[in-house]
Design a protein around this motif. Structure first.
Motif, PDB file in Angstrom:
ATOM      1  N   ARG A 149      43.996  38.936  39.955  1.00 45.55           N
ATOM      2  CA  ARG A 149      43.823  39.215  41.387  1.00 45.55           C
ATOM      3  C   ARG A 149      42.726  40.253  41.599  1.00 45.55           C
ATOM      4  O   ARG A 149      41.838  40.080  42.438  1.00 45.55           O
ATOM      5  N   VAL A 150      42.756  41.323  40.823  1.00 47.54           N
ATOM      6  CA  VAL A 150      41.773  42.388  40.995  1.00 47.54           C
ATOM      7  C   VAL A 150      40.379  41.911  40.577  1.00 47.54           C
ATOM      8  O   VAL A 150      39.386  42.230  41.236  1.00 47.54           O
ATOM      9  N   VAL A 151      40.298  41.131  39.498  1.00 46.99           N
ATOM     10  CA  VAL A 151      38.992  40.584  39.098  1.00 46.99           C
ATOM     11  C   VAL A 151      38.445  39.711  40.222  1.00 46.99           C
ATOM     12  O   VAL A 151      37.279  39.842  40.613  1.00 46.99           O
ATOM     13  N   CYS A 152      39.264  38.823  40.760  1.00 52.51           N
ATOM     14  CA  CYS A 152      38.819  37.952  41.853  1.00 52.51           C
ATOM     15  C   CYS A 152      38.391  38.763  43.076  1.00 52.51           C
ATOM     16  O   CYS A 152      37.426  38.402  43.757  1.00 52.51           O
ATOM     17  N   ASP A 153      39.087  39.856  43.338  1.00 52.29           N
ATOM     18  CA  ASP A 153      38.750  40.701  44.490  1.00 52.29           C
ATOM     19  C   ASP A 153      37.367  41.339  44.367  1.00 52.29           C
ATOM     20  O   ASP A 153      36.774  41.725  45.377  1.00 52.29           O
ATOM     21  N   THR A 154      36.847  41.463  43.142  1.00 52.77           N
ATOM     22  CA  THR A 154      35.523  42.075  42.957  1.00 52.77           C
ATOM     23  C   THR A 154      34.394  41.087  43.180  1.00 52.77           C
ATOM     24  O   THR A 154      33.244  41.488  43.274  1.00 52.77           O
ATOM     25  N   LEU A 155      34.735  39.803  43.256  1.00 61.12           N
ATOM     26  CA  LEU A 155      33.702  38.767  43.338  1.00 61.12           C
ATOM     27  C   LEU A 155      33.481  38.330  44.770  1.00 61.12           C
ATOM     28  O   LEU A 155      34.414  38.307  45.572  1.00 61.12           O
ATOM     29  N   PRO A 156      32.244  37.939  45.073  1.00 58.54           N
ATOM     30  CA  PRO A 156      31.992  37.421  46.420  1.00 58.54           C
ATOM     31  C   PRO A 156      32.710  36.087  46.596  1.00 58.54           C
ATOM     32  O   PRO A 156      32.908  35.343  45.633  1.00 58.54           O
TER      33      PRO A 156
END
Length: 164
Positions: A149-156
Motif C-alpha cells: 500500500r505504501v509503495v503504491c502510494d508513492t507512485l503516480p
C-alpha cells in the motif's frame, strides 16, 4: 541520493525473506522508514520463526501473491522471457549488473534499483501489477499488504483516459 531512496530500500528489505539479518535490522528500518511502521511494528513483535513461516505461506506456495512483476503481465509464457531480458537491460543502462539469486523482476530487486537510481519507471510501469498484488495480500489478511500500500502510494496514478 534520491529523497525516497531510504524508503525504497527499506521496502525492499521488508519484502525479502525475514532471515536473521532482517531481524537485526528491524530497529533501523523502523526509524529510517516510518511509513512502513505498520509492518515493522508487526515484525518486531512476531517471533522470527513465525515471521519466516508466514512469509513462506504468503509468497512461496502460490503465484496468487507473486513478487515477480513480469508474472502479473505475462504469466508463465514465452513472452515472460523477453520481459526478464528487458529488466536486465534497464539495470545495465544504469551501470548495474543483476547478479542476484532471484529473477530481475523480483519486486525487492526493483525496489532496490529504484532506491539506488531514483528511477521509479519500472514501478510505475507495473503499477497495475502492484495494485493487484496489494489487493490480494489485503484479502489474504497479511501485514505485507501495508508495505505494498505504501509503495503504491508513492507512485503516480496512471490515467488511461475514458473507456468508451
Amino acid at each position: 541520493m534520491p529523497s525516497d531512496a531510504v524508503f525504497y530500500q527499506a521496502a525492499a528489505l521488508c519484502l525479502t525473506y525475514p532471515d536473521d539479518d532482517f531481524v537485526a535490522r528491524l530497529p533501523l528500518l523502523r526509524e529510517a522508514a516510518p511509513q512502513l511502521r505498520e509492518f515493522t511494528d508487526h515484525a518486531t513483535v512476531t517471533p522470527p520463526q513465525e515471521l519466516a513461516a508466514h512469509y513462506v505461506q504468503v509468497f512461496d506456495f502460490k503465484n496468487r501473491h507473486s513478487l515477480y512483476l513480469s508474472w502479473w503481465q505475462d504469466g508463465d509464457t514465452r513472452r515472460r522471457g523477453m520481459s526478464l531480458v528487458r529488466f536486465k537491460e534497464i539495470y545495465q543502462a544504469y551501470g548495474m549488473e543483476f547478479t542476484g539469486e532471484e529473477l530481475p523482476d523480483f519486486l525487492p530487486a526493483v525496489l532496490e534499483f529504484t532506491a539506488r537510481t531514483g528511477n521509479t519507471d519500472l514501478l510505475t510501469e507495473h503499477r497495475d501489477c502492484l495494485e493487484q498484488l496489494r489487493c490480494r495480500l489485503t484479502d489474504f489478511g497479511t501485514p505485507y499488504a501495508s508495505v505494498l500500500r505504501v509503495v503504491c502510494d508513492t507512485l503516480p496514478t496512471v490515467c488511461q483516459g475514458p473507456r468508451w
